[in-house]
Design an enzyme around this catalytic site. Structure first.
Site, PDB file in Angstrom:
ATOM      1  N   THR A 259       1.163  -1.056  -0.270  1.00 18.26           N
ATOM      2  CA  THR A 259      -0.135  -0.220   0.091  1.00 18.26           C
ATOM      3  C   THR A 259       0.839   0.937   0.290  1.00 18.26           C
ATOM      4  O   THR A 259       1.908   0.859   0.525  1.00 18.26           O
ATOM      5  CB  THR A 259      -1.039   0.171   1.625  1.00 18.26           C
ATOM      6  OG1 THR A 259      -1.444  -1.288   1.347  1.00 18.26           O
ATOM      7  CG2 THR A 259      -1.752   1.016   1.813  1.00 18.26           C
TER       8      THR A 259
ATOM      9  N   ARG B  33     -14.300  -7.319  -0.169  1.00 20.48           N
ATOM     10  CA  ARG B  33     -13.341  -7.569   1.244  1.00 20.48           C
ATOM     11  C   ARG B  33     -12.629  -5.728   1.006  1.00 20.48           C
ATOM     12  O   ARG B  33     -11.914  -5.530   0.155  1.00 20.48           O
ATOM     13  CB  ARG B  33     -12.577  -8.164   1.076  1.00 20.48           C
ATOM     14  CG  ARG B  33     -11.596  -7.712   2.639  1.00 20.48           C
ATOM     15  CD  ARG B  33     -10.604  -6.837   1.737  1.00 20.48           C
ATOM     16  NE  ARG B  33      -9.082  -7.655   3.331  1.00 20.48           N
ATOM     17  CZ  ARG B  33      -8.308  -6.413   2.853  1.00 20.48           C
ATOM     18  NH1 ARG B  33      -7.728  -5.349   2.195  1.00 20.48           N
ATOM     19  NH2 ARG B  33      -7.262  -6.324   4.565  1.00 20.48           N
ATOM     20  N   VAL B  34     -13.200  -5.503   1.773  1.00 20.96           N
ATOM     21  CA  VAL B  34     -12.701  -3.129   1.919  1.00 20.96           C
ATOM     22  C   VAL B  34     -11.319  -3.334   3.757  1.00 20.96           C
ATOM     23  O   VAL B  34     -11.735  -4.292   4.533  1.00 20.96           O
ATOM     24  CB  VAL B  34     -13.492  -2.709   2.019  1.00 20.96           C
ATOM     25  CG1 VAL B  34     -12.849  -1.649   2.753  1.00 20.96           C
ATOM     26  CG2 VAL B  34     -14.442  -3.000   1.235  1.00 20.96           C
ATOM     27  N   GLY B  35     -10.026  -3.736   3.364  1.00 19.39           N
ATOM     28  CA  GLY B  35      -9.253  -3.083   4.197  1.00 19.39           C
ATOM     29  C   GLY B  35      -9.516  -1.595   4.873  1.00 19.39           C
ATOM     30  O   GLY B  35     -10.580  -0.824   5.018  1.00 19.39           O
ATOM     31  N   ASP B  36      -8.052  -0.719   5.647  1.00 23.64           N
ATOM     32  CA  ASP B  36      -8.067  -0.313   6.993  1.00 23.64           C
ATOM     33  C   ASP B  36      -8.085   1.516   5.697  1.00 23.64           C
ATOM     34  O   ASP B  36      -9.088   2.259   6.047  1.00 23.64           O
ATOM     35  CB  ASP B  36      -7.956  -0.201   7.963  1.00 23.64           C
ATOM     36  CG  ASP B  36      -5.970  -0.362   7.365  1.00 23.64           C
ATOM     37  OD1 ASP B  36      -5.623  -0.922   5.718  1.00 23.64           O
ATOM     38  OD2 ASP B  36      -5.069   0.501   7.087  1.00 23.64           O
TER      39      ASP B  36
ATOM     40  N   THR C 281      -0.240   1.026   6.743  1.00 20.08           N
ATOM     41  CA  THR C 281      -0.122   0.250   5.770  1.00 20.08           C
ATOM     42  C   THR C 281      -0.133  -1.496   6.655  1.00 20.08           C
ATOM     43  O   THR C 281       0.951  -0.950   7.732  1.00 20.08           O
ATOM     44  CB  THR C 281       1.369   0.181   4.981  1.00 20.08           C
ATOM     45  OG1 THR C 281       1.435  -0.891   4.106  1.00 20.08           O
ATOM     46  CG2 THR C 281       2.954   0.593   5.806  1.00 20.08           C
ATOM     47  N   GLY C 282      -0.811  -1.982   6.629  1.00 22.59           N
ATOM     48  CA  GLY C 282      -0.323  -3.525   7.396  1.00 22.59           C
ATOM     49  C   GLY C 282      -1.636  -4.044   7.156  1.00 22.59           C
ATOM     50  O   GLY C 282      -2.077  -4.301   6.275  1.00 22.59           O
TER      51      GLY C 282
ATOM     52  N   GLY D  39      -4.928  -5.288   7.218  1.00 26.09           N
ATOM     53  CA  GLY D  39      -6.326  -3.951   7.139  1.00 26.09           C
ATOM     54  C   GLY D  39      -7.188  -4.780   8.573  1.00 26.09           C
ATOM     55  O   GLY D  39      -7.150  -3.578   9.362  1.00 26.09           O
TER      56      GLY D  39
END
Ligand code: ASP
Length: 310
Positions: free
Chosen positions: A176, A204-207, A227-228, A230
């Protein structure tokens, strides 16, 4: 007048020196320098932190080395679904987009949503329609085809795992991209953009596009881009937590970052890192993973570029 400062990241993860060739290292370093310069040039000329953040991220989105824009990873179905968000610390305005395909620079779509719509967060088909109405640049599917990413998907499918970004089991990293900046007018801004995780489920949605989790900016405290992994960053509301620790508990940026990244996240198994800048231009680049692609520069000082832990 404040001294300007800017920091960027290109993802965190198991990035170890032994797995890196000199050519690859040079390619990453050059890409980070280029993006940092794109942002710094704006700040040096008295421009806004929001513009600096957007331009630095666009530069990283256009580079296939990073998991955002052109280099976005593939979903389980072999598609690219992009997420991004942007926040202005001056008035807490924000824009975010999730699950869009064919957008060349999702960060600019997030900015358009912030400035040209009455909403903060748009997803999927509606976001795409809005992008078209705003003449946001679109690209055909093959623009986003990067062989390395496709190979990663094949690997992930074989092992039936959801893999962080351009991660291989033995070379785990998140790619990211993000930027945070303080301009000479004292305004903070933050932005983040990603393709998410290889083999992620459709939808799917991350942070990254979630304001307060992956991105946050507030002139009274700090600007953060994460970043990581999520899921852990969402559950820890990482970016806002750091701002809150400063605002309500009076912690310094460093104390807040250390507590959240090195303690709270670690305790729940959340791997990754973030870039942070406070209202005085102080920069922190903490990560609990092996490495994080990162770069920063403060007015009158030399640029700092880093990849590994040491
Ligand atoms: N945080 C991103 C996500 O979970 C992944 C990354 O940082 O590479 O979508």
């Amino acid at each position: 007048m404040k001294k300007y400062a800017i920091a960027i990241h290109g993802g965190a993860g198991t990035i170890v020196r032994s797995a890196m060739s000199p050519e690859k290292e040079l390619a990453y370093t050059s890409a980070l320098k280029e993006a940092l310069l794109a942002g710094e040039t704006i700040l040096k000329n008295g421009g806004a932190s929001l513009d600096a953040v957007e331009q630095a991220i666009r530069s990283l989105e256009d580079n296939p080395l990073f998991n955002a824009g052109k280099g976005a990873v593939f979903t389980h179905e072999g598609k690219n679904e992009l997420d991004a968000s942007l926040m202005n610390g001056k008035d807490l305005s924000a824009g975010a987009v999730a699950g869009v395909s064919n957008i060349k620079n999702p960060i600019s779509l997030a900015r358009s949503i912030m400035e040209k719509s009455e909403h903060v967060f748009m997803t999927g088909a509606g976001a795409l329609a809005f992008a078209k109405s705003q003449n946001i640049a679109l690209m055909p599917d093959d623009y986003f085809f990067v062989q390395m990413r496709y190979d990663q998907l094949q690997q992930a499918l074989k092992s039936d795992t959801i893999i962080m970004d351009h991660t291989l089991p033995e070379d785990k990293k998140f790619g990211t991209v993000g930027a945070v900046a303080l301009d000479t007018a004292g305004n903070l801004a933050a932005g983040t953009s990603t393709g998410g995780m290889t083999n992620k489920k459709n939808g799917r949605v991350g942070d990254t596009p979630i304001i307060g989790a992956g991105t946050y900016a507030n002139n009274t405290t700090c600007a953060i881009s994460c970043t990581g992994h999520g899921e852990f960053f969402i559950r820890s509301v990482v970016a806002y937590d750091i701002s809150c620790l400063m605002e309500y508990k009076g912690l310094s940026l460093k104390q807040a970052c250390d507590l959240v990244v090195m303690d709270k996240l670690v305790k729940i198994g959340g791997e990754g890192g973030l870039i942070a800048i406070d209202k005085n231009g102080h920069i922190e680049l903490p990560f609990n993973s092996e490495g994080m692609y990162r770069a920063s520069i403060s007015q009158g000082e030399n640029a700092i570029i880093g990849i590994y832990r040491n």
